[in-house]
Write a protein that holds these residues in place. Structure first.
Motif, PDB file in Angstrom:
ATOM      1  N   GLN A   2       0.743  -0.851  -0.191  1.00  0.00           N
ATOM      2  CA  GLN A   2      -0.018   0.240   0.275  1.00  0.00           C
ATOM      3  C   GLN A   2       0.776   1.340  -0.846  1.00  0.00           C
ATOM      4  OE1 GLN A   2      -2.747  -0.963   3.009  1.00  0.00           O
ATOM      5  NE2 GLN A   2      -4.372  -1.206   1.540  1.00  0.00           N
ATOM      6  N   LYS A   6       0.646   3.942  -2.479  1.00  0.00           N
ATOM      7  CA  LYS A   6       0.709   5.160  -2.350  1.00  0.00           C
ATOM      8  C   LYS A   6       1.832   6.514  -3.052  1.00  0.00           C
ATOM      9  CE  LYS A   6      -0.896   8.193   1.354  1.00  0.00           C
ATOM     10  NZ  LYS A   6      -0.945   8.393   2.892  1.00  0.00           N
ATOM     11  N   TYR A   7       2.555   6.092  -3.025  1.00  0.00           N
ATOM     12  CA  TYR A   7       3.764   7.307  -3.484  1.00  0.00           C
ATOM     13  C   TYR A   7       4.167   6.640  -5.134  1.00  0.00           C
ATOM     14  CZ  TYR A   7       2.981   8.342   1.696  1.00  0.00           C
ATOM     15  OH  TYR A   7       2.734   9.012   2.955  1.00  0.00           O
ATOM     16  N   ALA A  10      -0.646   6.452  -6.626  1.00  0.00           N
ATOM     17  CA  ALA A  10      -1.107   7.266  -6.447  1.00  0.00           C
ATOM     18  C   ALA A  10      -1.335   8.491  -6.387  1.00  0.00           C
ATOM     19  CB  ALA A  10      -2.000   6.373  -5.209  1.00  0.00           C
ATOM     20  N   PHE A  11       0.169   9.014  -5.255  1.00  0.00           N
ATOM     21  CA  PHE A  11       0.013  10.321  -5.086  1.00  0.00           C
ATOM     22  C   PHE A  11       0.548  10.945  -6.786  1.00  0.00           C
ATOM     23  CE2 PHE A  11       1.835  13.851  -2.283  1.00  0.00           C
ATOM     24  CZ  PHE A  11       1.281  13.920  -1.272  1.00  0.00           C
ATOM     25  N   TYR A  15      -3.390  12.213  -7.417  1.00  0.00           N
ATOM     26  CA  TYR A  15      -3.666  13.713  -6.165  1.00  0.00           C
ATOM     27  C   TYR A  15      -2.521  14.721  -7.263  1.00  0.00           C
ATOM     28  CZ  TYR A  15      -3.262  16.466  -2.829  1.00  0.00           C
ATOM     29  OH  TYR A  15      -2.944  17.443  -2.086  1.00  0.00           O
ATOM     30  N   LYS A  37      -7.261  14.323  -1.687  1.00  0.00           N
ATOM     31  CA  LYS A  37      -6.324  13.090  -1.166  1.00  0.00           C
ATOM     32  C   LYS A  37      -6.683  12.086  -1.423  1.00  0.00           C
ATOM     33  CE  LYS A  37      -2.451  14.633   0.893  1.00  0.00           C
ATOM     34  NZ  LYS A  37      -1.719  15.036   1.855  1.00  0.00           N
ATOM     35  N   LYS A  38      -7.773  12.404  -0.568  1.00  0.00           N
ATOM     36  CA  LYS A  38      -8.666  10.545   0.172  1.00  0.00           C
ATOM     37  C   LYS A  38      -9.193  10.003  -1.220  1.00  0.00           C
ATOM     38  CE  LYS A  38     -12.352   8.741   2.390  1.00  0.00           C
ATOM     39  NZ  LYS A  38     -13.329   9.139   4.283  1.00  0.00           N
ATOM     40  N   CYS A  40      -8.261  10.078  -4.515  1.00  0.00           N
ATOM     41  CA  CYS A  40      -7.388  10.378  -5.404  1.00  0.00           C
ATOM     42  C   CYS A  40      -6.518   8.906  -4.945  1.00  0.00           C
ATOM     43  CB  CYS A  40      -6.533  11.601  -5.980  1.00  0.00           C
ATOM     44  SG  CYS A  40      -7.697  12.684  -6.758  1.00  0.00           S
ATOM     45  N   CYS A  41      -6.275   9.049  -3.686  1.00  0.00           N
ATOM     46  CA  CYS A  41      -4.735   7.882  -3.210  1.00  0.00           C
ATOM     47  C   CYS A  41      -6.323   6.988  -3.190  1.00  0.00           C
ATOM     48  CB  CYS A  41      -4.981   8.193  -2.180  1.00  0.00           C
ATOM     49  SG  CYS A  41      -3.474   9.416  -2.023  1.00  0.00           S
ATOM     50  N   GLN A  42      -7.380   5.897  -3.284  1.00  0.00           N
ATOM     51  CA  GLN A  42      -8.381   5.145  -3.080  1.00  0.00           C
ATOM     52  C   GLN A  42      -8.203   4.969  -5.053  1.00  0.00           C
ATOM     53  OE1 GLN A  42     -11.803   6.434  -1.933  1.00  0.00           O
ATOM     54  NE2 GLN A  42     -10.742   5.161   0.316  1.00  0.00           N
ATOM     55  N   GLU A  45      -4.976   3.295  -5.874  1.00  0.00           N
ATOM     56  CA  GLU A  45      -4.064   2.413  -5.245  1.00  0.00           C
ATOM     57  C   GLU A  45      -5.593   0.798  -6.254  1.00  0.00           C
ATOM     58  OE1 GLU A  45      -5.134  -0.486  -1.161  1.00  0.00           O
ATOM     59  OE2 GLU A  45      -5.459   1.872  -1.562  1.00  0.00           O
TER      60      GLU A  45
END
Length: 103
Positions: A2, A6-7, A10-11, A15, A37-38, A40-42, A45
């Motif tokens: 994850q 995320k980095y 997703a980020f 995001y 952010k929440k 976009c990160c979902q 993923e």
């Protein structure tokens, strides 16, 4: 897995482009950035999980590439799921063969 997703995906793929758009539009509310952010990160993923799945099972004619995540020893969603479920004997087989090229 994850944190990698995320980095890595997703980020910067989801995001940051949205955040740049928000900045250039002069959005100032911190809550708005937090929500973006929440979400976009979902999305990132879910995108990466789908990409990992297609890398293994996708038709190269359809997805436009031949998947090599397993041979490249990548930390993909599929191997993480496998490691959560294997017996010690199965784990030994997986560790011996994951990341190997059988040309």
């Amino acid at each position: 897995y994850q944190k990698i997703v995320k980095y890595k995906t997703a980020f910067y793929t989801f995001y940051l482009p949205v955040a740049i758009g928000m900045i250039t539009s002069r959005v100032e509310e911190g809550q708005t950035y937090d929500l973006a952010k929440k979400i976009c990160c979902q999305m990132g993923e879910y995108f990466q999980i789908q990409d990992d799945y297609l890398d293994c099972f996708g038709d190269p004619e359809v997805i436009g590439k031949v998947g090599t995540d397993i041979q490249d020893n990548k930390c993909s969603w599929l191997v993480v799921q496998a490691l959560d479920r294997v017996t010690p004997e199965q784990r030994a087989v997986l560790e011996t063969n994951y990341g190997q090229w059988d040309d």
